[in-house]
Every structure is written in C-alpha cells, then in structure tokens.
Design a protein around this motif. Structure first.
Motif, short mmCIF file in Angstrom:
data_model
loop_
_atom_site.label_atom_id
_atom_site.label_comp_id
_atom_site.label_asym_id
_atom_site.label_seq_id
_atom_site.Cartn_x
_atom_site.Cartn_y
_atom_site.Cartn_z
N ALA A 138 47.00 83.64 16.26
CA ALA A 138 47.12 83.02 17.58
C ALA A 138 47.01 84.05 18.70
O ALA A 138 47.49 85.18 18.58
N LEU A 139 46.37 83.64 19.77
CA LEU A 139 46.50 84.38 21.01
C LEU A 139 47.94 84.22 21.49
O LEU A 139 48.59 83.21 21.16
N PRO A 140 48.49 85.19 22.21
CA PRO A 140 49.91 85.11 22.60
C PRO A 140 50.26 83.79 23.27
O PRO A 140 49.61 83.38 24.24
N GLY A 141 51.27 83.11 22.73
CA GLY A 141 51.69 81.82 23.28
C GLY A 141 52.56 81.99 24.51
O GLY A 141 53.36 82.93 24.59
N LYS A 142 52.42 81.04 25.44
CA LYS A 142 53.19 81.12 26.68
C LYS A 142 54.29 80.06 26.74
O LYS A 142 55.38 80.32 27.23
N ASN A 143 53.98 78.84 26.29
CA ASN A 143 54.99 77.80 26.39
C ASN A 143 55.60 77.47 25.03
O ASN A 143 55.23 78.03 24.00
N LEU A 144 56.54 76.53 25.02
CA LEU A 144 57.30 76.20 23.82
C LEU A 144 56.40 75.72 22.68
O LEU A 144 56.58 76.12 21.52
N LEU A 145 55.43 74.85 22.99
CA LEU A 145 54.57 74.30 21.95
C LEU A 145 53.71 75.38 21.31
O LEU A 145 53.53 75.40 20.08
N GLU A 146 53.17 76.27 22.12
CA GLU A 146 52.35 77.36 21.59
C GLU A 146 53.19 78.29 20.72
O GLU A 146 52.74 78.73 19.64
N LYS A 147 54.39 78.60 21.16
CA LYS A 147 55.25 79.50 20.40
C LYS A 147 55.70 78.85 19.09
O LYS A 147 55.83 79.54 18.06
N HIS A 148 55.90 77.54 19.10
CA HIS A 148 56.27 76.84 17.87
C HIS A 148 55.12 76.92 16.87
O HIS A 148 55.33 77.20 15.68
#
Length: 322
Positions: A138-148
């Motif tokens: 993954a490219l670095p996640g910014k919000n909650l859904l991306e980080k999950h």
C-alpha cells in the motif's frame, strides 16, 4: 509454486525483451507519476516497451499518452480499445501488439519501484517458469479506512498465491511468458472481474509451466479512501468469486447473515470497545484497532452482496486467442 526471493541484479546474459501492458480508463491524473516510475526503472530501457491502452476514456488520457510517446526517454506505444469496456479486453489489445518475450501487467494507479522489472523478470531465467507475481504493497494510508486495509494487507499477493483452489497473481503486478498465451488463450474480454485468476488457472492447469513469487518486485497501490469505494471493491470481490465458481467450480463463500452481524456488533460494543479503549489510553491501540470489527463486517456484507447478486454473462465465458 515457489516463494524464493528474486535476485534484483539482472545479469547481462539474461535480458529478454519485455512488454509492459497497462489498461487505462480515465487515468489522466495517474499517468504523470506512473510514467515517472517507468522512466526510473533500472532494467535496460532499450529492452522494454510500454504499451498504454486507453479503454474508451472520457478524459484526456489518450492525448496524454500520445504526447508522452513523443517526449519520454522510454518507448511508449499508445493503443486504444474502444469496442469493449473491460480492462481485460484492453490487456488483450496490448498483448496482441506486444513484441516482448515476457508480457508484464500493472495498472495506471500503481507505482512500481525502481527495481521492479529487474526482480520480476529474473525468475524467467528458469525455462520452467511461465508466470511471475510481484508483491503489491500500500501507498501510505491517510484515513481510517486506508489504514485498516493496510493492516489487513488487503492488496497483498500472499492472499491470492495461497488461494485454496489454485494460486494466482493479480494483474496489478504479474508477468507472463508470451508463449503461454498461444497455448492457454488470452483474457476473457467480456469479463469485468476475476480475469487474473482465470488466466493464471488456465495456464497452470494446462501444465505449461510454473508460477513463481518475486517478493522484491514491488508495486505500490492506493487503498480505497471512502465507504462507497470500499463497498464497490468488496462487492467486486464477491462477483469475482461467483464468476470463478461458474467458470472453474470454486467454492462459494459462506454468506454472513444479519443475525451474525448483530451478534458481532453487540460483542464489539460490550467487550471490544472497552478493552481496546483501555489499550488506546495506554498507548497500545489505535483507531484502527477500535473500529476493526465494524469495518470488517462492512466489507464482509459487501462481498456477500456481490456474490449473491452476480450472474456471469454468457458472453463473458468467451476466451480470445492470439
């Protein structure tokens, strides 16, 4: 299937001609960064062509590709697939035009790292290898859904390479010997999901050769950032499973009932939130931990809906040939 780390140093004795095929639909905003990634590849530029296939975009994708073909220091070949709205039909257009011994696939919203092609091509030195899957991170996640999604490693090839029916590589990072297409056929052009598994399984079950994993051949990819995008992604996974069930006999996934959802949400509220809140206060948990259950239930329901409501169109069974 082997899981050996790839040697990222391509030797002078093994430099096959490579054709990189990218299907693109309304990818104008992604293309500048993608082409920068291609330009930065360490594989010899004179041994690679990049076939960028516009799939009937409504933005300026084709204009951008045509301009890049003139101005870029790498070999870019602009192509169009306007008859069938499908990434697999666009990939077939690229395969037919390709001159390389190895055909490599990625997507417009992927970001290949500089050693990508070196690591992805090296396993083909073994003539028994007909497919190589690289890793997707993954490219670095910014919000909650991306980080999950990052925590779950949703996009990683390790899930598809461990598929209980038969391993396969996702076309976001996959290389196939051109000769395999002459024996197993091209992608099913009218399929709109599941085509990567389908073509890998047809090749493997034809006993043409083996699939290898090259963990050092890395592309980065964005996770879905909104609930709408996330639901669409997981409904597509469900449709894919239904289609592969009809094409190959893959087991359907068990449905998740409203009763199951209610029970797990109640457990989350009564047990998990108090536990993870205490951990968060102590610095041992994050929002991703706190909301893991409802997000996982959301994606499971979307996947179940996609599988339940999908029906494979008759024309999607058609295989094209070189």
């Amino acid at each position: 299937m082997n899981h050996q780390p790839s040697d990222t140093t391509t030797t002078n004795s093994f430099l096959p001609m490579v054709s990189v095929v990218v299907p693109i639909y309304n990818g104008e905003t992604d293309l500048p960064e993608l082409i920068n990634c291609f330009t930065s590849q360490t594989y010899p530029k004179e041994r690679v062509e990049y076939l960028l296939v516009d799939n009937n975009s409504s933005d300026r994708t084709l204009i951008f590709i045509e301009k890049a073909a003139v101005t870029s220091p790498i070999t870019i070949r602009p192509l169009s697939e306007n008859q069938i709205q499908s990434s697999y039909a666009a990939r077939n257009t690229g395969i037919r035009a390709a001159v390389g011994d190895i055909v490599v696939f990625t997507d417009a919203d992927c970001r290949p790292q500089t050693q990508w092609l070196n690591a992805l091509i090296q396993p083909f030195v073994n003539q028994q290898v007909v497919m190589v899957a690289g890793e997707i991170i993954a490219l670095p996640g910014k919000n909650l859904l991306e980080k999950h999604a990052d925590r779950q490693e949703t996009l990683s090839q390790k899930h598809t390479l461990a598929h209980r029916f038969c391993p396969y590589g996702q076309t976001a990072n996959l290389a196939i010997r051109r000769t395999a297409f002459t024996q197993a056929g091209l992608f099913r052009p009218h399929l709109n999901t599941g085509g990567d598994a389908d073509i890998c399984w047809r090749i493997l079950r034809s006993n043409i050769g083996s699939l290898e994993f090259a963990p050092d051949a890395i592309v980065q990819h964005r996770h879905r950032a909104s609930l709408k995008e996330l639901a669409s992604q997981w409904r597509r996974y469900g449709r894919s499973n239904r289609y592969l069930h009809e094409l190959h006999g893959v087991d359907l996934m068990p449905d998740i009932s409203l009763k199951d959802v209610g029970y797990r949400l109640a457990r989350w509220l009564v047990k998990e939130i108090p536990r993870d809140s205490a951990k968060a206060i102590a610095g041992h948990a994050t929002l991703v931990d706190l909301f893991n259950t409802p997000i996982s239930l959301f994606t499971a329901r979307a996947r179940a809906d996609g599988q339940r409501n999908a029906k494979l169109p008759e024309e999607a069974k058609t295989i094209e040939w070189l």
